[in-house]
Write an enzyme that holds these catalytic residues in place. Sequence first.
Site, PDB file in Angstrom:
ATOM      1  N   HIS A  40     -15.114  -9.107 -12.291  1.00 15.54           N
ATOM      2  CA  HIS A  40     -14.387  -9.847 -11.234  1.00 15.54           C
ATOM      3  C   HIS A  40     -12.908  -9.442 -11.176  1.00 15.54           C
ATOM      4  O   HIS A  40     -12.059 -10.264 -10.820  1.00 15.54           O
ATOM      5  CB  HIS A  40     -14.478 -11.370 -11.449  1.00 15.54           C
ATOM      6  CG  HIS A  40     -15.851 -11.866 -11.755  1.00 15.54           C
ATOM      7  ND1 HIS A  40     -16.714 -12.362 -10.802  1.00 15.54           N
ATOM      8  CD2 HIS A  40     -16.543 -11.911 -12.931  1.00 15.54           C
ATOM      9  CE1 HIS A  40     -17.861 -12.716 -11.362  1.00 15.54           C
ATOM     10  NE2 HIS A  40     -17.790 -12.455 -12.653  1.00 15.54           N
ATOM     11  N   SER A  68       5.023   9.392   1.744  1.00 11.07           N
ATOM     12  CA  SER A  68       5.184   8.627   2.970  1.00 11.07           C
ATOM     13  C   SER A  68       6.247   9.302   3.816  1.00 11.07           C
ATOM     14  O   SER A  68       7.235   9.818   3.289  1.00 11.07           O
ATOM     15  CB  SER A  68       5.616   7.202   2.623  1.00 11.07           C
ATOM     16  OG  SER A  68       6.270   6.608   3.724  1.00 11.07           O
ATOM     17  N   LYS A  86       7.520   6.785  -2.145  1.00 11.81           N
ATOM     18  CA  LYS A  86       6.059   6.595  -2.202  1.00 11.81           C
ATOM     19  C   LYS A  86       5.312   7.831  -2.685  1.00 11.81           C
ATOM     20  O   LYS A  86       5.635   8.944  -2.344  1.00 11.81           O
ATOM     21  CB  LYS A  86       5.514   6.216  -0.818  1.00 11.81           C
ATOM     22  CG  LYS A  86       5.867   4.834  -0.341  1.00 11.81           C
ATOM     23  CD  LYS A  86       5.302   3.715  -1.201  1.00 11.81           C
ATOM     24  CE  LYS A  86       3.802   3.561  -1.078  1.00 11.81           C
ATOM     25  NZ  LYS A  86       3.363   3.172   0.261  1.00 11.81           N
ATOM     26  N   GLU A 128      -8.325   7.415  -1.588  1.00  6.67           N
ATOM     27  CA  GLU A 128      -8.565   6.565  -0.424  1.00  6.67           C
ATOM     28  C   GLU A 128      -9.511   7.248   0.554  1.00  6.67           C
ATOM     29  O   GLU A 128     -10.377   6.611   1.162  1.00  6.67           O
ATOM     30  CB  GLU A 128      -7.238   6.216   0.253  1.00  6.67           C
ATOM     31  CG  GLU A 128      -6.410   5.247  -0.588  1.00  6.67           C
ATOM     32  CD  GLU A 128      -4.991   5.085  -0.071  1.00  6.67           C
ATOM     33  OE1 GLU A 128      -4.533   3.954   0.018  1.00  6.67           O
ATOM     34  OE2 GLU A 128      -4.331   6.095   0.241  1.00  6.67           O
TER      35      GLU A 128
END
Length: 491
Positions: free
Chosen positions: A190, A311, A317, A324
């Site tokens: 979890h 970025s 970043k 992803e």
Amino acid sequence: MSGLWGGRFSAANDPLMARFNASLPFDWRLWDADIAGSIAWAAAICRAGLLTAAERDAIVAGLAALREELAADVPGTSERAWHVTATDEDIHSYIERRLTERIGPVAGKLHTGRSRNDQIATDVRLWLKWQIAGRGLTRVDTDKKNEKRKNPRSSASIRGPLDSALAGLIRAAVDRAEAEIDVLMPGYTHVQPAQPVRWSHWLLSHAWAWQRDRERLADLLVRVDVSPLGAGALAGCPFAIDRAALAADLGFATVSQNSLDAVSDRDFVAEFLFWAALTGVHLSRWAEDLIFWSSREFGFVTLADAYSTGSSLMPQKKNPDALELLRGKSGRLVGGLTGLLVMLKGLPSSYDKDLQEDKEPLFDAVDTLALALPVAQGVLETLTIHPDRMAAALGDELLATDLADALVRAGVPFRQAHHLVGQVVRRSEETGCALRALPLADLQAIDPRFTADVAAIWDFERSVEQRAAVGGTARASVAAQIAALRRALGD
Ligand code: ARG
């Protein structure tokens, strides 16, 4: 008007219809399988007395020459040698036209007893078989009747590009698991810290899923490896074709047993797309763990610059784009499977043009994984781990189960031990005192069966070493997994 079926038509297709109907823009990839199938078919109809040896030789030579010409310039790289015209409907009509231009009217004998319905089913199966098993033992351009025919599945060493890519990824995980076996980290359920595990144990948990993907791919090959050639349009072939010999020439293990089913069946595509979707889901779940762990909050891993991007706005970043995209592409793989099943669901028997829609998701799945798997391997091989950050995340509460187990060893029923340790955890939270720092008197106030021995519990290494049963996270269990996976890899 199409060269293959224009006889009963008095008007040409609307250009829009021609575009809508055409599959050559994507089925050109089957060119090699289509030529292989035609060479084998020429040999088969010659054996059946429908072609003279000279006619067969002319057809086979023409196809072989065309194959060489096309191989030098597949559309994926350039279209120069293909000379595609507006009336080329699909790969079959294209190859037949090019052959006719090359060898003249004798090319018109090649389609004797054959339909594009059994031809396309054959092409797709052959192409997919090559992706799964490699092209190793396929024997397509000989007609040596006396040559001993080989069973393509007699060699366990045949491995295609998809299997190799999976094996590469598994090997990367196993290599790291071996080198980094000392590293401990929290295991989660979890997304909550649960019990300590070896980082290697986590690595291998995904390697096992990928190993099942390899096994599943080999399993489904059996149902791809069937020759529909000789099924005709739907009812079978009226000529004395030796279908078994034909199948063996193409390297297929067996022949389809019902011609209606042969031109209708796309189960093998559905199974492959399920395989691809599940493999994608496995990559996605693996990626999801690493995305979390590469965040500053976790800081367990740092991805290599080679597999990250920046970025355009925020200079600081560094984004885990490779991971992803692996997660994102699983959606498209699931979509390909769903689209195919929905397309198949309402189809009447035998061939319907809807079946032309099987190819784009199939090619897309192969392309997607052919790139995604090596990318995943690259990410895994180049990431840096931070054992100190993993160790810092190991809180005493991850050993609460071990504390309960200590009571169990002293004869306390587990349910009761669980409850008592729950009280200890509450006491720790209330007093702000770490579990290991709670005075023994506090523990004994909760239950006198807590003894001084519990001091030994507060050791993460000890905790993982307790889990030495098969499949556990103890060093020996992890080492056994490494050995088993290496065996499966053939290393
Ligand atoms: N392009 C077609 C396909 O991909 C080939 C079979 C065409 N058969 C037919 N009866 N029109 O399915």
